[in-house]
Scaffold this motif. Structure first.
Motif, mmCIF file in Angstrom:
data_model
loop_
_atom_site.group_PDB
_atom_site.id
_atom_site.type_symbol
_atom_site.label_atom_id
_atom_site.label_comp_id
_atom_site.label_asym_id
_atom_site.label_seq_id
_atom_site.Cartn_x
_atom_site.Cartn_y
_atom_site.Cartn_z
ATOM 1 N N THR A 49 54.808 19.284 -71.757
ATOM 2 C CA THR A 49 54.242 17.864 -71.509
ATOM 3 C C THR A 49 53.093 17.830 -72.101
ATOM 4 N N SER A 50 52.334 16.575 -71.496
ATOM 5 C CA SER A 50 51.210 16.022 -71.242
ATOM 6 C C SER A 50 50.830 16.018 -70.332
ATOM 7 N N PRO A 51 50.243 16.331 -69.792
ATOM 8 C CA PRO A 51 48.914 16.535 -68.481
ATOM 9 C C PRO A 51 50.071 15.089 -67.245
ATOM 10 N N ALA A 52 50.051 13.737 -68.075
ATOM 11 C CA ALA A 52 50.413 13.028 -67.259
ATOM 12 C C ALA A 52 52.133 12.916 -67.630
ATOM 13 N N GLY A 53 52.449 13.788 -68.470
ATOM 14 C CA GLY A 53 53.890 13.759 -68.260
ATOM 15 C C GLY A 53 54.044 14.337 -67.367
ATOM 16 N N THR A 54 53.557 16.096 -67.249
ATOM 17 C CA THR A 54 54.329 17.179 -66.042
ATOM 18 C C THR A 54 53.895 16.474 -64.551
ATOM 19 N N GLY A 65 64.094 17.213 -54.586
ATOM 20 C CA GLY A 65 64.653 17.903 -53.719
ATOM 21 C C GLY A 65 63.473 18.727 -54.612
ATOM 22 N N VAL A 66 62.962 19.074 -55.397
ATOM 23 C CA VAL A 66 62.287 20.565 -55.477
ATOM 24 C C VAL A 66 60.677 20.592 -56.000
ATOM 25 N N ASP A 67 60.564 20.377 -54.104
ATOM 26 C CA ASP A 67 59.155 20.432 -53.933
ATOM 27 C C ASP A 67 58.804 21.644 -54.389
ATOM 28 N N ALA A 68 57.092 21.896 -53.729
ATOM 29 C CA ALA A 68 56.086 22.991 -54.110
ATOM 30 C C ALA A 68 57.226 24.377 -53.111
ATOM 31 N N GLU A 69 57.758 24.254 -52.613
ATOM 32 C CA GLU A 69 57.978 24.810 -51.965
ATOM 33 C C GLU A 69 59.748 25.481 -52.715
ATOM 34 N N ALA A 70 60.697 25.377 -52.985
ATOM 35 C CA ALA A 70 61.669 25.297 -53.875
ATOM 36 C C ALA A 70 61.262 26.121 -54.979
ATOM 37 N N GLU A 71 59.757 25.313 -56.083
ATOM 38 C CA GLU A 71 59.321 25.924 -56.940
ATOM 39 C C GLU A 71 59.604 26.917 -56.600
ATOM 40 N N ARG A 72 58.723 27.854 -55.953
ATOM 41 C CA ARG A 72 58.588 29.160 -55.505
ATOM 42 C C ARG A 72 59.385 29.818 -55.038
ATOM 43 N N ARG A 73 60.182 29.454 -54.853
ATOM 44 C CA ARG A 73 61.670 30.027 -54.186
ATOM 45 C C ARG A 73 62.199 30.585 -55.748
ATOM 46 N N TRP A 74 62.260 29.860 -56.418
ATOM 47 C CA TRP A 74 62.978 29.999 -57.706
ATOM 48 C C TRP A 74 62.266 30.428 -58.804
ATOM 49 N N GLY A 75 61.238 30.251 -58.823
ATOM 50 C CA GLY A 75 60.232 31.214 -59.474
ATOM 51 C C GLY A 75 60.467 31.021 -61.567
ATOM 52 N N GLY A 76 60.535 29.998 -61.334
ATOM 53 C CA GLY A 76 61.490 29.799 -63.236
ATOM 54 C C GLY A 76 60.713 28.322 -63.741
ATOM 55 N N LEU A 77 59.527 27.829 -63.497
ATOM 56 C CA LEU A 77 59.158 26.390 -63.383
ATOM 57 C C LEU A 77 58.182 27.074 -64.236
ATOM 58 N N GLU A 78 57.697 26.624 -65.606
ATOM 59 C CA GLU A 78 56.353 26.662 -65.802
ATOM 60 C C GLU A 78 56.252 25.331 -66.589
ATOM 61 N N PHE A 79 55.000 24.613 -66.793
ATOM 62 C CA PHE A 79 54.772 24.160 -67.548
ATOM 63 C C PHE A 79 53.234 24.419 -68.229
ATOM 64 N N LEU A 80 53.716 23.655 -69.312
ATOM 65 C CA LEU A 80 53.476 24.434 -70.458
ATOM 66 C C LEU A 80 51.698 23.910 -71.779
ATOM 67 N N GLY A 81 50.513 24.145 -71.088
ATOM 68 C CA GLY A 81 49.744 22.937 -71.894
ATOM 69 C C GLY A 81 48.993 22.315 -70.973
ATOM 70 N N ARG A 82 48.167 21.899 -71.745
ATOM 71 C CA ARG A 82 46.908 21.061 -70.806
ATOM 72 C C ARG A 82 46.467 20.177 -72.304
ATOM 73 N N ARG A 83 46.008 20.530 -73.191
ATOM 74 C CA ARG A 83 45.223 20.508 -74.562
ATOM 75 C C ARG A 83 46.491 20.174 -75.010
ATOM 76 N N PRO A 84 46.810 18.973 -75.772
ATOM 77 C CA PRO A 84 47.966 19.419 -77.132
ATOM 78 C C PRO A 84 47.097 19.270 -77.666
#
Lengths: 406, 208
Positions: A49-54, A65-84
Motif C-alpha cells: 500500500t502507498s504511504p498514505a494508504g498505510t 483493536g490492533v494497536d502496536a502492542e497487538a501487532e507485536r504480539r501477533w507478529g505477522g503484519l508487514e507493510f511493504l515498500g515506500r516508493r511506488p
C-alpha cells in the motif's frame, strides 16, 4: 469485469454506486477487518500500500483493536515498500506478482504462520489510471493462484473502484483441525489395542492347529497360549495407558482463565465458525476466578464441544446459527462455562448415553469425542453435562472448581 | 518335491505379531524367517527356492510400500502379502498395483493368511521356473550361428523352406540343413515348441 466478479471464489465487497470519501473510509475499515481477521487466524499479512494508504490502514486497525502492542504480539503484519514501483517494470507483470505471492505463502507456512493474506493497492501499484483491461489481466492471474493454499487477497482498485476479495476455497485445515485431532487419536488408540488383539487371534489359530496335528504338538500349543496370555495383558496395559493419558496427572497444571482458554480455542477454529456462518456471542462475567488446569487438555475439550456445536447447526438456517459462550461463577463457587448452540437440540433418547465411549450419532464418528471431553473435565475435578436450552439447541456446561489463591 | 524348501519371510516390527504368524506358518510345515525391520530383511540371504514375503505396511525406517518398490527395482521381486492394522483404500490400491498377492487387515483369519501365502509361493514357483527356462533358452540361442538365427527368425514367423531359401538367397537343401541343426541346438521337438521359446526370448528376438 462484471463477469469476473461473478466467478466462483471472487467476492465483491465494494459498492461502486457510492463513491467518495464515505466509500474510501468504508474501504479502509474493510481492509482493517481483513487484516485483523488474518492476524487472529495466525496468518502473515502483507500490505502493498502507498504511504498514505498505510497510515489510513494503521489508524483503522487501531480502531478495531490492533494497536502496536497487538501487532507485536501477533507478529505477522508487514507493510511493504515506500516508493511506488515503476508500473511498467517487468516484476509487476500479473503473472510474476501471482508467483511471488505464491512463494511468500510458502515461506509464511514454513515460518509457522497458518497462511498468507495480502492487500494490494492497485492504483498505487499500477499508477492512478488503470484501464479495465490491465485490471482484468491482474484478476485473472490472481484468481489462478492455488485455491487451497491458505492465501487470501484483497485488491483495492483505488477511488471509485470496489474492493475485490479473492477468497479461495475455504481453508480446509482450520475446519478439519478438530476432526483431525480426534481422528489421529482414535487411529492411534485403535492401533495400540488392535496389534496385541491381532496377535492373540493368530496365536489362538496357531495353537489350535498344533493341537489338531497327529500327534498333537503340545509344546508349541503351550507356547502359543503363553503368548496369548502375554498379549492379552499388553492389550489391557494399552487401555490403561490411554486412560492415564486422559486422566491427567496434575503435572502441567497452572492457573488459567477459563474464558481466555475458550477465546483462544475459538481463534483456533475461527475459520470453521466463519465458513459455517456461525456467529459467536460472548457473556463473560468480570468476576471470574481462575481454575487450575492443563491448557491443552481444556482446549481439546472445548475444541470438541465447539466442533460438535458447529456440526449440530448444519440444518439451522445460516442467519440463525449462533454459538453463545458464557462464563460465570455458580452458586457452589465453581467456574461455569456454558456453550449453547441453535441446532436442533439433544435427542432425549441419546442424552443419557451421550458421554459414553463409542456412542455416536454421526455416521463416521468413533464416539470418543464427548467421552474424552468428560474425562478431561473429571480429571480437573469438574463436570461436563449436557441439556437442551429453553429456546431449542443444545447446551453443554463445563463446571470446574475455582483454584484456591496461592 | 524336487523344489528346495518353501520359505516365508515375515517383516513386522511388532514382536507379538511376528511370533504369532511364525507359529501359525510353522504349524503347517512352512519354513519361516522373522525380521523386525526392512533393513534386517534386506541384509539377509536371498531365498534359493520359492518364497513369499509377509510385510506390515507400517514399519520403522522404510515403509512396507517403499520396501515393495525397492524389491521390485532390485530384481528380487518376491510375492508380497501385506498385513496392516488399519488399511485405507489408497494404500491398498498402491500395494495391489505394486503386484501384492493380498492385502489383509489385522486381525485376519488364519486360513486367509495361509491361502495368501500358498498363492504367493505358487506365483514365485511359476516365476522361478520361467526364469530358469528363459536362461536355458537364451543359452541355447547364444550357441546358434548367425545363419541359424536368421533361419530361426523366419521359421518362427511361419515361412516355408522355399520362402526362406528365397529370402536368404540359398538353396532349399541348405535351408533344410540349417533348420535341422537349429532345431536340434534349440532342443525344440517341433515348431510349436520353437515358437514358444521365441516368445520367451522376446526381448532378444524382437531386437534382431
Amino acid at each position: 469485469l462484471t463477469a469476473l466478479t461473478q466467478r466462483p471464489g471472487l467476492l465483491d465487497h465494494g459498492d461502486p454506486a457510492r463513491p467518495g470519501v464515505a466509500a474510501a473510509a468504508g474501504r479502509t475499515a474493510a481492509i482493517a477487518d481483513f487484516i485483523r481477521d488474518g492476524l487472529r487466524r495466525g496468518e502473515r499479512c502483507l500490505c502493498a500500500t502507498s504511504p498514505a494508504g498505510t497510515r489510513r490502514i494503521r489508524l483503522a486497525l487501531a480502531a478495531v483493536g490492533v494497536d502496536a502492542e497487538a501487532e507485536r504480539r501477533w507478529g505477522g503484519l508487514e507493510f511493504l515498500g515506500r516508493r511506488p514501483p515503476k508500473p511498467a517494470s517487468k516484476t509487476l507483470a500479473p503473472r510474476a506478482v501471482a508467483e511471488r505471492l505464491d512463494l511468500a505463502r510458502g515461506r509464511a507456512l514454513a515460518d509457522g504462520f497458518s497462511g498468507l493474506r495480502s492487500v494490494l493497492q492497485m492504483d498505487w501499484l499500477l499508477g492512478p489510471r488503470i484501464d479495465p483491461e490491465t485490471m482484468a489481466a491482474w484478476e485473472v492471474a490472481l484468481a489462478g493462484l492455488p485455491a487451497d493454499g491458505g492465501l487470501r487477497l484483497l485488491c483495492d482498485p483505488g477511488p471509485g473502484g470496489a474492493l475485490r476479495q479473492l477468497a479461495p476455497a475455504p481453508d480446509p485445515r482450520a475446519a478439519s483441525a478438530a476432526a483431525d485431532m480426534i481422528g489421529d487419536l482414535t487411529s492411534s488408540i485403535a492401533h495400540q489395542i488392535k496389534q496385541p488383539l491381532a496377535a492373540v487371534a493368530t496365536n489362538a489359530d496357531a495353537a489350535l492347529r498344533w493341537l489338531d496335528r497327529d500327534p498333537p504338538n503340545l509344546e508349541e500349543a503351550r507356547r502359543g497360549l503363553e503368548r496369548i496370555a502375554r498379549d492379552g495383558r499388553r492389550a489391557a496395559a494399552a487401555v490403561d495407558a490411554i486412560r492415564a493419558l486422559f486422566a491427567g496427572t496434575g503435572e502441567g497444571r497452572r492457573l488459567l482463565d477459563l474464558a481466555q482458554v475458550a477465546r483462544e480455542t475459538t481463534f483456533a477454529v475461527g475459520g470453521a465458525l466463519r465458513d459455517h456462518e456461525v456467529s459467536l456471542n460472548w457473556a463473560i462475567s468480570p468476576s471470574l476466578a481462575p481454575v487450575s488446569g492443563d491448557r491443552e487438555q481444556l482446549q481439546q475439550c472445548l475444541l470438541n464441544l465447539i466442533s460438535n456445536a458447529v456440526e449440530a447447526m448444519a440444518p439451522t438456517p445460516e442467519q440463525h446459527r449462533r454459538l453463545d459462550i458464557s462464563a460465570r461463577m455458580d452458586e457452589a463457587g465453581c467456574v461455569l462455562l456454558e456453550l449453547t448452540d441453535t441446532g436442533p437440540g439433544l435427542d432425549p433418547r441419546v442424552a443419557d448415553t451421550l458421554f459414553d465411549a463409542f456412542v455416536t450419532t454421526k455416521p463416521d464418528g468413533a464416539g470418543l469425542g464427548l467421552a474424552i471431553c468428560r474425562k478431561i473435565a473429571e480429571s480437573h475435578g469438574g463436570q461436563l453435562s449436557a441439556g437442551s436450552a429453553s429456546d431449542a439447541g443444545a447446551r453443554f456446561s463445563l463446571r470446574l472448581p475455582a483454584a484456591r489463591a496461592a | 518335491m524336487t523344489d528346495p524348501p518353501h520359505k516365508v519371510f515375515v517383516v513386522d516390527d511388532d514382536v507379538a505379531i511376528r511370533e504369532a504368524i511364525g507359529s501359525l506358518l510353522f504349524s503347517v510345515g512352512l519354513d519361516v524367517e522373522l525380521f523386525a525391520s526392512p533393513h534386517a530383511f534386506l541384509k539377509s540371504k536371498p531365498p534359493e527356492g520359492p518364497a513369499c514375503l509377509i510385510l506390515d505396511i507400517r514399519l520403522p525406517g522404510l515403509s512396507g510400500l517403499d520396501l515393495q518398490k525397492q524389491l521390485a527395482r532390485s530384481n528380487l521381486d518376491l510375492p508380497i502379502v501385506f498385513i496392516t492394522a488399519h488399511g485405507d483404500i489408497p494404500m491398498t490400491v498402491a500395494a495391489m498395483k505394486g503386484g501384492a498377492v493380498e492385502f489383509l487387515t489385522k486381525p485376519f483369519r488364519d486360513q486367509e493368511l495361509l491361502d495368501a501365502v500358498q498363492a504367493g509361493i505358487a506365483r514365485d514357483r511359476a516365476h522361478r521356473r520361467r526364469q530358469v527356462e528363459i536362461t536355458n533358452v537364451r543359452d541355447r540361442y547364444a550357441n546358434l550361428t548367425a545363419r541359424e538365427r536368421e533361419v530361426l527368425r523366419l521359421v518362427a514367423a511361419g515361412k516355408l523352406n522355399k520362402q526362406i531359401a528365397g529370402a536368404l538367397g540359398v538353396s532349399e537343401i541348405t535351408v533344410k540343413v540349417h533348420r535341422a541343426q537349429m532345431m536340434r541346438k534349440m532342443e525344440a521337438p517341433c515348431l510349436i515348441d520353437l515358437v514358444r521359446m521365441v516368445d520367451l526370448l522376446a526381448p532378444v528376438g524382437s531386437s534382431r
